[in-house]
Scaffold this motif. Structure first.
Motif, short mmCIF file in Angstrom:
data_model
loop_
_atom_site.label_atom_id
_atom_site.label_comp_id
_atom_site.label_asym_id
_atom_site.label_seq_id
_atom_site.Cartn_x
_atom_site.Cartn_y
_atom_site.Cartn_z
N PHE A 213 0.83 -1.21 0.00
CA PHE A 213 0.00 0.00 0.00
C PHE A 213 0.86 1.26 0.00
O PHE A 213 0.34 2.37 0.07
N ILE B 265 0.37 4.71 -2.07
CA ILE B 265 -0.93 5.40 -2.05
C ILE B 265 -0.76 6.82 -1.53
O ILE B 265 -0.24 7.06 -0.44
N TYR C 110 -2.36 7.01 5.78
CA TYR C 110 -2.75 6.58 4.44
C TYR C 110 -4.02 7.25 3.92
O TYR C 110 -4.25 7.27 2.70
N PRO D 184 -7.27 6.33 3.78
CA PRO D 184 -7.93 5.45 2.81
C PRO D 184 -9.27 5.97 2.31
O PRO D 184 -9.68 5.62 1.18
N SER E 278 -6.68 1.66 -2.56
CA SER E 278 -6.53 0.73 -1.45
C SER E 278 -7.05 -0.65 -1.82
O SER E 278 -6.43 -1.67 -1.50
#
Length: 359
Positions: A181, A184, A256, A258, A265
């Protein structure tokens, strides 16, 4: 008339903030890799450079030069004005110190604007970076932050750097967090950019008694760590972090974001989905689809990242196994405890007189 300047002289002036470096290559060349901190004032746009390149290959060198002169003449006043707006000493470079930088320096000289030209251009700079990383003797001891995913290692390093500690943030230099991940919300760097940024930190801290880094694998995103740094990490002093799962989930959500990158993601998860027990993988996927990101992160930690970390940790040997972990409930407490541990390690190693040089 302009003067040529060597890599060594340029680096000396840059280290003293006495030189502005200007990359006159096209925007795409500049975006792909450049000297850190340089300004882009392109001699040609990408399209213009491509057009001249075709003329050079398919027609003649003279035809390419004539077209280049035609293009440049039309925008010369604006081009010169941009240089005039930059105060102080200036050095220009192109790919190999050829036509673009030579013409730029000559025209500016005629307009009363003095600039230096980097001897050999970016190609010589890249060669210097590669050779220096291969030959550098790096004396500082390395303190390595370890911990399960989400323990806030990068956040701790950032806080310590702001306090004046000698930190080499490898993930920041790579533009990648190191996991599937990891890209991102970021723009990952290529090897050329990473090497240049890393070398600047290595040279900056080479006289320090120690540096702080995060435990990373040999590859971070698109880049590979140099062998000397891998060896220093493996022989380094380990600092182990432990935090409750709830804090780790919170750290990951904050980092992150998301909810702003839901599709990315999900795409990243699909790359590791087959490695997770099917019922758990299905619940993670459902949580991502229904935007229950906290639950998805918790399941990924417990059933994917924590087992992987436990497996790789055994490679650090008995000394790592005997390391007393730093346990914390908040990130503020984590930073304070890591600071105390660093001081203990420095005093233990008989380097207490060097503490003030690093903080």
């Amino acid at each position: 008339m302009f003067q040529d300047i060597s890599i060594e002289k340029l680096n000396d002036l840059r280290s003293k903030n006495e030189m502005t470096v200007i990359d006159v290559r096209s925007p795409s060349e500049y975006a792909e890799s450049t000297i850190p901190g340089s300004v882009n004032i392109p001699f040609f746009t990408d399209e213009e450079r491509a057009e001249i390149g075709i003329l050079y290959k398919k027609v003649s060198t003279q035809a390419a030069k004539e077209r280049g002169l035609e293009i440049m003449s039309a925008k010369l006043p604006a081009f010169v004005k941009r240089f005039a707006e930059i105060k102080g000493n200036k050095t220009v470079f192109c790919w190999r110190g050829g036509m673009r930088s030579r013409t730029t320096a000559t025209v500016l000289s005629l307009m009363g604007i003095h600039v230096n030209r980097l001897d050999g251009g970016y190609r010589s700079y890249r060669k210097w970076v590669v050779e220096t990383l291969e030959q550098v003797e790096f004396a500082p001891q390395v303190f390595v932050l370890h911990g399960n995913t989400g323990t806030g290692k990068t956040e701790i390093l950032k806080a310590l750097k702001e306090k004046g500690y000698p930190v080499v943030d490898l993930e920041r230099l790579a533009g990648h967090r190191g996991s599937i991940f990891g890209e991102i919300g970021l723009k990952s760097n290529n090897q050329k950019t990473f090497d240049a940024l890393l070398l600047e930190d290595i040279l900056r801290y080479r006289q320090e008694p120690y540096i702080l880094i995060e435990a990373e694998s040999k590859r971070i995103g698109k880049v590979i760590l140099p062998e000397f740094l891998i060896n220093k990490k493996e022989k380094g002093t380990h600092i182990l972090l432990e935090a409750p799962t709830s804090l780790r989930v919170s750290n990951i959500l904050n980092d992150y974001q998301p909810e702003e990158h839901a599709e990315q993601s999900l795409q990243a998860f699909n790359q590791i989905k087959s490695r997770i027990h099917t019922p758990i993988a299905q619940e993670i996927e459902e949580s991502l689809l229904t935007r229950q990101f906290g639950r998805a992160v918790e399941l990924l930690l417990v059933y994917y990242y924590d087992p992987r970390y436990a497996h790789t940790s055994v490679n650090y040997g008995d000394e790592f196994a005997r390391t007393t972990p730093i346990r914390f409930e908040t990130m503020e407490d984590a930073v304070e405890q890591v600071e105390r541990r660093i001081e203990e390690l420095i005093y233990r190693d008989g380097a207490s007189n060097k503490v003030q040089t690093s903080v």
